[in-house]
Enzyme design. Sequence first.
Site, PDB file in Angstrom:
ATOM      1  N   GLU A  81       0.852  -1.188   0.000  1.00 30.74           N
ATOM      2  CA  GLU A  81       0.000   0.000   0.000  1.00 30.74           C
ATOM      3  C   GLU A  81       0.892   1.244   0.000  1.00 30.74           C
ATOM      4  O   GLU A  81       1.931   1.260   0.675  1.00 30.74           O
ATOM      5  CB  GLU A  81      -0.867   0.000   1.273  1.00 30.74           C
ATOM      6  CG  GLU A  81      -1.827   1.165   1.359  1.00 30.74           C
ATOM      7  CD  GLU A  81      -2.581   1.209   2.700  1.00 30.74           C
ATOM      8  OE1 GLU A  81      -2.056   0.673   3.699  1.00 30.74           O
ATOM      9  OE2 GLU A  81      -3.684   1.770   2.737  1.00 30.74           O
ATOM     10  N   LYS A 180     -10.341   0.730  -1.002  1.00 30.70           N
ATOM     11  CA  LYS A 180     -10.220   0.452   0.443  1.00 30.70           C
ATOM     12  C   LYS A 180     -11.462   0.953   1.184  1.00 30.70           C
ATOM     13  O   LYS A 180     -11.837   2.123   1.076  1.00 30.70           O
ATOM     14  CB  LYS A 180      -8.960   1.135   0.985  1.00 30.70           C
ATOM     15  CG  LYS A 180      -8.657   0.823   2.433  1.00 30.70           C
ATOM     16  CD  LYS A 180      -7.354   1.527   2.831  1.00 30.70           C
ATOM     17  CE  LYS A 180      -6.950   1.236   4.263  1.00 30.70           C
ATOM     18  NZ  LYS A 180      -5.725   1.998   4.626  1.00 30.70           N
ATOM     19  N   CYS A 213      -4.709  -3.146   4.336  1.00 25.61           N
ATOM     20  CA  CYS A 213      -4.291  -2.604   5.639  1.00 25.61           C
ATOM     21  C   CYS A 213      -5.369  -2.660   6.724  1.00 25.61           C
ATOM     22  O   CYS A 213      -5.714  -3.743   7.175  1.00 25.61           O
ATOM     23  CB  CYS A 213      -3.768  -1.181   5.445  1.00 25.61           C
ATOM     24  SG  CYS A 213      -2.586  -0.708   6.719  1.00 25.61           S
TER      25      CYS A 213
END
Length: 478
Positions: A81, A180, A213
């Site tokens: 990321e 995300k 994440c």
Amino acid sequence: AVPLGLVGASAVLLVLSALGACALDTYVAAVYEHNVILSEDTEVPVSPEEALMLMEKNIAILEVAIKEAARQGAHIIVTPEDGIYGWAFTRETIYPYLEDIPDPQVDWIPCADPGRFAPSPVLERLSCLARNNSIYVVANMGDKKACNSSDPKCPSDGRYQYNTNVVFDSEGKLVARYHKYNLFVTEKQFNYPKDPGFVTFNTSFGSFGIFTCADILYHDPAVVLASRLQVDTILFPTAWVNTLPLLSAVQFHSAWAMGMGVNFLSANTHNCTLEMTGSGIYAPDGPRAYYYNTEMDNGHLLVTELSSHQTASINKHSFNGVVYHDLFSFVELTESKGHRAICQQDLCCHLSYKMVKKHQDEIYVLGAFDGLHVVEGEYYLQVCTLLKCLSTNLSSCGQPVEMAQTKFEMFSLSGTFGTSYVFPEVLYSGVQLAPGEFEVLTDGRLISRTTTSKPVLSVALFGRWYEKDPPHTAQASP
Ligand SMILES: *[C@@H]1O[C@H](CO)[C@@H](O)[C@H](O)[C@H]1NC(C)=O
Ligand SMILES: *[C@@H]1O[C@H](CO)[C@@H](O)[C@H](O)[C@H]1NC(C)=O
Ligand SMILES: *[C@@H]1O[C@H](CO)[C@@H](O)[C@H](O)[C@H]1NC(C)=O
Ligand SMILES: *[C@@H]1O[C@H](CO)[C@@H](O)[C@H](O)[C@H]1NC(C)=O
Ligand SMILES: *[C@@H]1O[C@H](CO)[C@@H](O)[C@H](O)[C@H]1NC(C)=O
């Protein structure tokens, strides 16, 4: 830089294309921990040319890793990321780095068909890296989507900006795009997408899901991908700041792989000052390779082999059967002892058992049900059960049965329940109870204390999830 052995690379290409069409039992995975070259100033907007120059520098480093991974036979590589432009941007200063990334349904190989959509030098370069090296490439970059007042949620600057993972297949085709869903608190430069967009794709080496994440801390999309959609491998670009004692990257990411029963390919950024390090290739039974280094400032490539099929194998020989109007997932206990698991929705049930003797004319199954029961009353159930089928015909599993012949030397039944109201049932042949012969451990396992004194009809953890019941009505049950 790692020299690329051309002979080695073409040998790999030949092998890969020979295997291309058939399904593989194992594959080679790679992750690259990257020390991102950061922008000198993320407070002041730069020109698109300057932005591209910084991104090209990072991609040049990723390119070396991608080529080396391909040389070592990797089918897929995950990069981190923020690995292409870094962090600490504002909405305005990230903007020159963003590209308008189309939905993969458009069926596009940017490397072969550049310029088909808006200018996208980063997409084109990544696509070529995948295509030229015949390897799946997973990268994280920024997506922009113009909007206007026809959309009441449109931000005042007229665009959505998303933290985005992209996946290119080994021909360079864009096969996945994921926005995300659980942004970290500092990511003010990006918007939340409207929904979690459970992104999956299939390959000859298993099925894949993708998230980013902080997503790993939440149910959507992470748990749904692993549990309900049953992908074999999760692709996980991250920029993870290690937080001891419980949430350092290698520690938590390997734990999640084990807890959810999936392969997990985690690529972290590397910056010792910020405590960013820790990448790995994790299988459900433990790490295959991992990297954690707080001393050095360089990146690091991990390459190793993994099984292609994970959760799929849990439910591989599963079949459905009805228990009092509810459609259970079953798996047969074909051996006289062993371990079995079966999942349905968010519930996974695990059984260890040993029969005193396996009778050829009796069939036992492990079953799972996670859902709303709707006949003669509506109530939400989560049930894990070991039970005897009425006959040796698997279609009879779940029907009422009163007699059995099989005693168990031991059993241990557990499940991933969402409720704490779980009632332990053990029923013996002749509809007899089993006082003193079983117990529920503090970890929730229902275990036998001795060899069962009578043959077993059923053993169950019968969970009631009251919060999921429909609202109470005055309507009486029939
Ligand atoms: C891919 O290969 C083509 C020609 O074979 C070359 O022009 C191009 O620069 C390569 N791109 C990358 C990113 O390796
Ligand atoms: C507003 O956005 C919609 C969808 O993004 C587009 O179809 C429409 O043409 C836009 N309208 C204007 C006035 O730009
Ligand atoms: C992948 O394959 C599975 C099983 O064949 C199928 O259910 C699923 O829809 C496929 N997923 C995609 C994204 O094509
Ligand atoms: C790590 O990140 C900090 C803060 O963003 C930056 O100042 C520093 O240069 C980075 N370290 C390396 C080795 O890149
Ligand atoms: C098993 O039971 C099903 C449904 O009762 C029936 O259709 C099927 O023929 C049976 N199979 C065998 C092998 O008896």
